[in-house]
Structures are given as C-alpha cells and as structure tokens.
Scaffold this motif. Structure first.
Motif, short mmCIF file in Angstrom:
data_model
loop_
_atom_site.label_atom_id
_atom_site.label_comp_id
_atom_site.label_asym_id
_atom_site.label_seq_id
_atom_site.Cartn_x
_atom_site.Cartn_y
_atom_site.Cartn_z
N LEU A 297 -3.98 -7.15 -3.78
CA LEU A 297 -3.68 -5.65 -3.66
C LEU A 297 -3.15 -5.18 -5.37
O LEU A 297 -2.81 -4.20 -5.17
CB LEU A 297 -2.80 -5.18 -2.57
CG LEU A 297 -3.23 -5.43 -1.17
CD1 LEU A 297 -1.99 -5.52 -0.12
CD2 LEU A 297 -4.48 -4.45 -0.94
N ARG B 252 0.93 -1.20 0.01
CA ARG B 252 0.06 0.00 -0.05
C ARG B 252 0.78 1.17 -0.13
O ARG B 252 0.41 2.31 -0.67
CB ARG B 252 -0.86 -0.05 1.13
CG ARG B 252 -2.02 -1.21 1.06
CD ARG B 252 -2.88 -0.90 2.05
NE ARG B 252 -3.60 -2.19 2.33
CZ ARG B 252 -3.74 -3.30 3.33
NH1 ARG B 252 -2.40 -3.30 4.02
NH2 ARG B 252 -4.53 -4.03 3.15
N ASP C 270 1.93 2.29 -3.59
CA ASP C 270 0.67 2.20 -4.47
C ASP C 270 0.84 3.31 -5.56
O ASP C 270 -0.02 3.18 -6.60
CB ASP C 270 -0.65 2.25 -3.86
CG ASP C 270 -0.91 3.47 -3.14
OD1 ASP C 270 -0.02 4.39 -3.21
OD2 ASP C 270 -1.89 3.68 -2.51
N TRP C 271 1.79 4.19 -5.56
CA TRP C 271 1.99 5.37 -6.37
C TRP C 271 2.94 4.58 -7.83
O TRP C 271 3.00 5.46 -8.70
CB TRP C 271 2.70 6.35 -5.80
CG TRP C 271 3.87 5.95 -4.99
CD1 TRP C 271 3.57 5.83 -3.36
CD2 TRP C 271 5.46 5.53 -5.13
NE1 TRP C 271 4.81 5.54 -3.26
CE2 TRP C 271 5.70 5.35 -4.07
CE3 TRP C 271 5.85 5.56 -6.46
CZ2 TRP C 271 7.20 4.81 -3.89
CZ3 TRP C 271 7.24 5.16 -6.40
CH2 TRP C 271 7.80 4.75 -5.09
#
Length: 257
Positions: A47, A21, A24-25
């Motif tokens: 994810l 997470r 996530d970019w």
C-alpha cells in the motif's frame, strides 16, 4: 506543511490495510512492525507504506521510535486498529491548506470505539480525547507501561478537532477477558506500585462493584444496551484484578524486605 502518518503494528494483517488507507492523504505513511509473523509487513508495503521492523519494546517506546524515525515534523499517530474518519480527514486537510499562523502545535481528537458491533458513546468510553496530531519538536510520548499519551511542551497551543478516530480494538469477549488478564490489569498494578500506591483487602472487596456502578450507572453505560452492560462487567473485573495484582506486589516487597 508535510505530514508523516505513523502506525505501530504487530501481527495486524486483518486491520493494518484499512488503517493505512485511512491516512492516504499524508505525505508519508510509516509503519513500525514489531517482527510480525503474518502478512502485516507485506500488506503495508503493498500500500506504499515505509516499513521498519523493530523488536517490541512497549507501546510508548515503539510510538516514540516511530515519531523519531518519521521524515516530517508534523506527526499523525495511529494504531493499526484505528481509522481516520472522513470528517477528520476533511478537518486536517483544511488545516494544512489554511494559514500557517493559525496552526496549533497539537490537536486532541475524539475517539469512537466500536464494541460488539456498535459505537460506544457512554460508560466513560467517549469522547476519549487523544492527542495524535502534533509537532514532534514540541512533544513526546510519555514513558509509561499502559495508557500511553503524548505530552506537549510547556507553552504550546493545543486545540480540539470534531472529526473522530474510529477504533476497532476488541474483537470478542474472550479477547477482552484475555487483554485484561495479560495486559491492562497487571500493567496498571505495576504502574501504581511504581508510584507508591497501595491497596487493601477492603479496596479489593469494593473495587469491582464500584467500577461496575460507576461505568453502568453514573457514566450512563446502560444507554449502550447489552454492550454497555458487558463493558461495565469487564470494568469490574479489571478493577478487581488490578487490586489483586497490586496486593501481590505489596506482599512480595514485604517478604523481600
């Protein structure tokens, strides 16, 4: 410029989700799973990460495999027990959206470790610079047993960032003790032996006290309170055990000769 975030993991179901997470970019998140028997792979795939299962071959080899298997040349390397801080994310986004002429070949990033529930900023544990954002065409992971790091090619430009990698490496004192006995001390001894380094009874005797004094006093570990004391105490244990392991390697070689 597109970025591949690469993560190595093995039975990290409690941590790998937060690591993914935090990146996530990135344009791609690639997880190299060393045949986990828990839900690591399932969580990573849920994810959106691309997962490759590979037999564990050591930290350096596993991380280099991740770099080679990534889709893009710009790599951000993370461990499953690490997180990208919001400040670091903003810095990287600023680099990506800026002029390509201003982008360095590699970036060193400060790593802040949490131990016993608190951030550790002394005792030699901070800023713990890590070269984790780099162009894979100009870099590779050093082939070492322990304390692996990225080596940039000659003539490359390396800069520093201010945002931190957050590190949650050790969950308990028992785990710290186990890691020293099973990984850090014996691997460090093997690495030293391979380089031709030697120890002695005198070095074994003083290794622990010197490590404690250096960590707790000279490097101001006392400013981290009880956690700083524990870190210094474990540093002493590590130093003592490393020299004992090296002593055994030396004796085995003499007897073998």
């Amino acid at each position: 410029m597109k970025i591949s975030a690469v993560i190595i993991a093995g039975n990290e179901e409690t941590k790998v989700g937060d690591a993914i997470r935090s990146v996530d970019w990135a344009d791609e998140v690639l997880v190299i799973d060393s045949e986990s028997t828990d839900r690591t792979r399932e969580i990573a795939e849920s994810l959106g990460a691309r997962v490759i299962t590979r037999t564990w071959t050591g930290f350096s080899a596993q991380k280099q495999f991740a770099v080679d298997a990534a889709s893009f040349d710009r790599i951000f390397s993370l461990d499953a027990d690490e997180r990208v801080s919001p400040e670091l994310k903003d810095e990287i986004n600023a680099i990506v959206t800026g002029s390509e002429d201003d982008i360095a070949d590699g970036y060193r990033i400060p790593r802040l470790t949490f131990y016993m529930g608190r951030p550790i900023r002394h005792g030699g544990w901070y800023p713990d610079w890590q070269l984790r954002f780099f162009d894979r065409r100009k870099a590779h992971w050093k082939d070492v047993l322990i304390h692996e790091s990225v080596k940039m090619d000659a003539g490359t430009v390396v800069e520093r960032l201010k945002g931190e990698i957050i590190h949650y490496s050790i969950d308990s004192a028992a785990e710290h003790h186990r890691l020293i006995g099973e990984r850090y001390a014996p691997f460090a001894a093997q690495q030293a032996f391979a380089k031709g380094r030697m120890t002695s009874k005198l070095k074994i005797f003083f290794a622990g006290p010197i490590a404690f004094f250096s960590t707790f006093i000279l490097k101001a570990g006392f400013l981290d309170g009880f956690a700083g004391f524990c870190i210094a105490r474990f540093a002493a244990h590590h130093a003592f055990l490393k020299h004992i392991c090296l002593w055994e390697l030396q004796n085995d070689k003499v007897q073998g000769d």
